[in-house]
Scaffold this motif. Sequence first.
Motif, PDB file in Angstrom:
ATOM      1  N   ARG A   1       0.820  -1.222   0.000  1.00  0.00           N
ATOM      2  CA  ARG A   1       0.000   0.000   0.000  1.00  0.00           C
ATOM      3  C   ARG A   1       0.848   1.264   0.000  1.00  0.00           C
ATOM      4  NH1 ARG A   1      -2.829  -2.893   4.033  1.00  0.00           N
ATOM      5  NH2 ARG A   1      -2.072  -1.517   5.697  1.00  0.00           N
ATOM      6  N   HIS A   2       2.126   1.152   0.381  1.00  0.00           N
ATOM      7  CA  HIS A   2       2.951   2.353   0.571  1.00  0.00           C
ATOM      8  C   HIS A   2       4.252   2.250  -0.221  1.00  0.00           C
ATOM      9  CE1 HIS A   2       0.082   3.706   3.507  1.00  0.00           C
ATOM     10  NE2 HIS A   2       0.174   2.550   4.121  1.00  0.00           N
ATOM     11  N   THR A   3       4.105   2.188  -1.504  1.00  0.00           N
ATOM     12  CA  THR A   3       5.246   2.160  -2.412  1.00  0.00           C
ATOM     13  C   THR A   3       5.704   3.585  -2.693  1.00  0.00           C
ATOM     14  OG1 THR A   3       3.797   2.269  -4.320  1.00  0.00           O
ATOM     15  CG2 THR A   3       4.365   0.064  -3.494  1.00  0.00           C
ATOM     16  N   GLU A   4       6.841   3.718  -3.392  1.00  0.00           N
ATOM     17  CA  GLU A   4       7.332   5.061  -3.711  1.00  0.00           C
ATOM     18  C   GLU A   4       6.361   5.798  -4.632  1.00  0.00           C
ATOM     19  OE1 GLU A   4      10.679   5.099  -6.946  1.00  0.00           O
ATOM     20  OE2 GLU A   4      10.970   3.316  -5.691  1.00  0.00           O
ATOM     21  N   GLU A   5       5.564   5.057  -5.406  1.00  0.00           N
ATOM     22  CA  GLU A   5       4.557   5.704  -6.249  1.00  0.00           C
ATOM     23  C   GLU A   5       3.513   6.433  -5.413  1.00  0.00           C
ATOM     24  OE1 GLU A   5       6.604   2.749  -8.678  1.00  0.00           O
ATOM     25  OE2 GLU A   5       5.639   2.611  -6.714  1.00  0.00           O
ATOM     26  N   LYS A   6       3.339   5.986  -4.172  1.00  0.00           N
ATOM     27  CA  LYS A   6       2.397   6.658  -3.256  1.00  0.00           C
ATOM     28  C   LYS A   6       3.105   7.702  -2.394  1.00  0.00           C
ATOM     29  CE  LYS A   6      -1.178   4.019  -4.296  1.00  0.00           C
ATOM     30  NZ  LYS A   6      -1.665   3.013  -3.327  1.00  0.00           N
ATOM     31  N   VAL A   7       4.312   7.388  -1.960  1.00  0.00           N
ATOM     32  CA  VAL A   7       5.002   8.248  -0.995  1.00  0.00           C
ATOM     33  C   VAL A   7       5.631   9.479  -1.647  1.00  0.00           C
ATOM     34  CG1 VAL A   7       6.877   8.356   0.702  1.00  0.00           C
ATOM     35  CG2 VAL A   7       5.414   6.323   0.582  1.00  0.00           C
ATOM     36  N   MET A   8       6.238   9.322  -2.822  1.00  0.00           N
ATOM     37  CA  MET A   8       6.912  10.465  -3.436  1.00  0.00           C
ATOM     38  C   MET A   8       5.968  11.630  -3.748  1.00  0.00           C
ATOM     39  SD  MET A   8      10.165  10.107  -3.367  1.00  0.00           S
ATOM     40  CE  MET A   8      10.675  11.415  -4.476  1.00  0.00           C
ATOM     41  N   PRO A   9       4.744  11.391  -4.252  1.00  0.00           N
ATOM     42  CA  PRO A   9       3.839  12.532  -4.443  1.00  0.00           C
ATOM     43  C   PRO A   9       3.489  13.248  -3.139  1.00  0.00           C
ATOM     44  CG  PRO A   9       3.121  10.688  -5.786  1.00  0.00           C
ATOM     45  CD  PRO A   9       4.217  10.167  -4.895  1.00  0.00           C
ATOM     46  N   ILE A  10       3.429  12.497  -2.023  1.00  0.00           N
ATOM     47  CA  ILE A  10       3.202  13.127  -0.713  1.00  0.00           C
ATOM     48  C   ILE A  10       4.348  14.074  -0.396  1.00  0.00           C
ATOM     49  CG2 ILE A  10       3.178  12.660   1.785  1.00  0.00           C
ATOM     50  CD1 ILE A  10       1.578  10.111   1.159  1.00  0.00           C
ATOM     51  N   LEU A  11       5.569  13.607  -0.611  1.00  0.00           N
ATOM     52  CA  LEU A  11       6.729  14.436  -0.322  1.00  0.00           C
ATOM     53  C   LEU A  11       6.795  15.651  -1.245  1.00  0.00           C
ATOM     54  CD1 LEU A  11       9.377  11.658   0.348  1.00  0.00           C
ATOM     55  CD2 LEU A  11       8.524  13.334   1.999  1.00  0.00           C
ATOM     56  N   GLU A  12       6.446  15.481  -2.494  1.00  0.00           N
ATOM     57  CA  GLU A  12       6.452  16.622  -3.416  1.00  0.00           C
ATOM     58  C   GLU A  12       5.472  17.701  -2.961  1.00  0.00           C
ATOM     59  OE1 GLU A  12       5.736  14.676  -7.225  1.00  0.00           O
ATOM     60  OE2 GLU A  12       7.803  15.088  -7.774  1.00  0.00           O
ATOM     61  N   LYS A  13       4.296  17.283  -2.504  1.00  0.00           N
ATOM     62  CA  LYS A  13       3.306  18.254  -2.029  1.00  0.00           C
ATOM     63  C   LYS A  13       3.824  19.006  -0.807  1.00  0.00           C
ATOM     64  CE  LYS A  13      -0.746  15.643  -3.629  1.00  0.00           C
ATOM     65  NZ  LYS A  13      -1.914  14.849  -3.196  1.00  0.00           N
ATOM     66  N   VAL A  14       4.433  18.283   0.118  1.00  0.00           N
ATOM     67  CA  VAL A  14       4.944  18.910   1.340  1.00  0.00           C
ATOM     68  C   VAL A  14       6.095  19.852   1.010  1.00  0.00           C
ATOM     69  CG1 VAL A  14       6.128  18.454   3.526  1.00  0.00           C
ATOM     70  CG2 VAL A  14       4.167  17.052   2.860  1.00  0.00           C
ATOM     71  N   ILE A  15       6.996  19.426   0.136  1.00  0.00           N
ATOM     72  CA  ILE A  15       8.129  20.271  -0.233  1.00  0.00           C
ATOM     73  C   ILE A  15       7.636  21.553  -0.894  1.00  0.00           C
ATOM     74  CG2 ILE A  15      10.067  20.440  -1.857  1.00  0.00           C
ATOM     75  CD1 ILE A  15      10.633  17.459  -1.182  1.00  0.00           C
ATOM     76  N   HIS A  16       6.705  21.441  -1.797  1.00  0.00           N
ATOM     77  CA  HIS A  16       6.155  22.622  -2.470  1.00  0.00           C
ATOM     78  C   HIS A  16       5.535  23.579  -1.454  1.00  0.00           C
ATOM     79  CE1 HIS A  16       4.432  25.073  -5.639  1.00  0.00           C
ATOM     80  NE2 HIS A  16       3.233  24.948  -5.087  1.00  0.00           N
ATOM     81  N   ALA A  17       4.785  23.028  -0.489  1.00  0.00           N
ATOM     82  CA  ALA A  17       4.151  23.870   0.535  1.00  0.00           C
ATOM     83  C   ALA A  17       5.199  24.517   1.432  1.00  0.00           C
ATOM     84  CB  ALA A  17       3.173  23.037   1.363  1.00  0.00           C
ATOM     85  N   CYS A  18       6.269  23.782   1.763  1.00  0.00           N
ATOM     86  CA  CYS A  18       7.341  24.346   2.595  1.00  0.00           C
ATOM     87  C   CYS A  18       8.026  25.514   1.890  1.00  0.00           C
ATOM     88  CB  CYS A  18       8.384  23.276   2.916  1.00  0.00           C
ATOM     89  SG  CYS A  18       7.863  22.044   4.127  1.00  0.00           S
ATOM     90  N   GLU A  19       8.215  25.385   0.591  1.00  0.00           N
ATOM     91  CA  GLU A  19       8.870  26.443  -0.169  1.00  0.00           C
ATOM     92  C   GLU A  19       8.039  27.722  -0.179  1.00  0.00           C
ATOM     93  OE1 GLU A  19      11.369  23.686  -3.373  1.00  0.00           O
ATOM     94  OE2 GLU A  19       9.298  24.323  -3.827  1.00  0.00           O
ATOM     95  N   GLY A  20       6.736  27.574   0.046  1.00  0.00           N
ATOM     96  CA  GLY A  20       5.880  28.752   0.135  1.00  0.00           C
ATOM     97  C   GLY A  20       5.781  29.289   1.548  1.00  0.00           C
TER      98      GLY A  20
END
Length: 329
Positions: free
Chosen positions: A154-173
């Motif tokens: 249920r928790h492959t990189e296909e699931k986890v990496m988009p989560i990290l991208e969203k968080v990184i984008h929000a942190c940059e803002g």
Amino acid sequence: MADDEVATRAPESDAHESPTHAGSSDERRPAMSEHCTTDRPTPNGEVPQGEIRQLGGIDVYLTKPDTYPSNPSKLLLLLTGGTGLKSTNNQIQADKFASEGYVVVMPDLFDGDPAPNSAAVPESETLVTSFLETFKLKAAETAKSFLLDMWMARHTEEKVMPILEKVIHACEGEFADAVGNGGGIYAVGYCIGGRYVLLLAGERTINHTSWTGAQKQPDEEAGEGQGPTKKGPYIKAGALAHATLVSPEDFRGLKSPVSLVCVEHDPVFPDEVRIAGEDAMSKGNLEHEVQVYPGVPHGFAVVGDYDDTNIKEAQLTAYEQMLKWINEH
């Protein structure tokens, strides 16, 4: 057995757990340690200081220096093992980095679904006195293995990496000041989270239909092609401790300097994987350091109480190694 009894047992003996034997039916199955799914007892008197909130639509544990934002800080991602966002020990670990001048964001990598706890598994030291008890022990181990397999699926990189991208984008803002002050984002990771530090530190050729499928499709009018694109690195520098589920391929394409805390004879981060990683980093002229800690169990670097003074000292040394690395980069 109650959950708290399992959580407080001493798994130091797991330090020398035997790896899967070649030729067995489980030879190619990804391995996880008990420490990836179960917390150690929380040190007396320590309680989390941060808060759980949403960032980029993702639940995160956020903790900041007392002097922020009056004094400049840097932005640090802390990526956990399977115990996840609500683990008290993980939260206290994040607080330790916050006390050193970092705005720490610890994302829920598993979308509210931490790894199955080991509560259903009897003590490994339990004396087996009958065939029935042996059968129950094997059945419990098989059930736990099945649950972990299902959880990892249920928790492959296909699931986890988009989560990290969203968080990184929000942190940059939201934390642009901290990101700017550090010249980028830093990351530390433990167990499963350690692998994602490697992925964030690398430049990857990604198909639009792979783990970035959650993002928008290529915009032809904006000049975006239909073929693979290069992504990353996302972080300026990273440090990871006793990583889990790592393959030699995860070291390819690394661009950001990394520090590795490793366990001697770690069955879930085998020596051959570590050595292949060191070779890849050296050949790629990547700035890196690798420290191997003897006589400690997988998971030792995460906040948690141990009776063994050698493990306690190693835990402190590993934290200092990781902190020093990100401070110097």
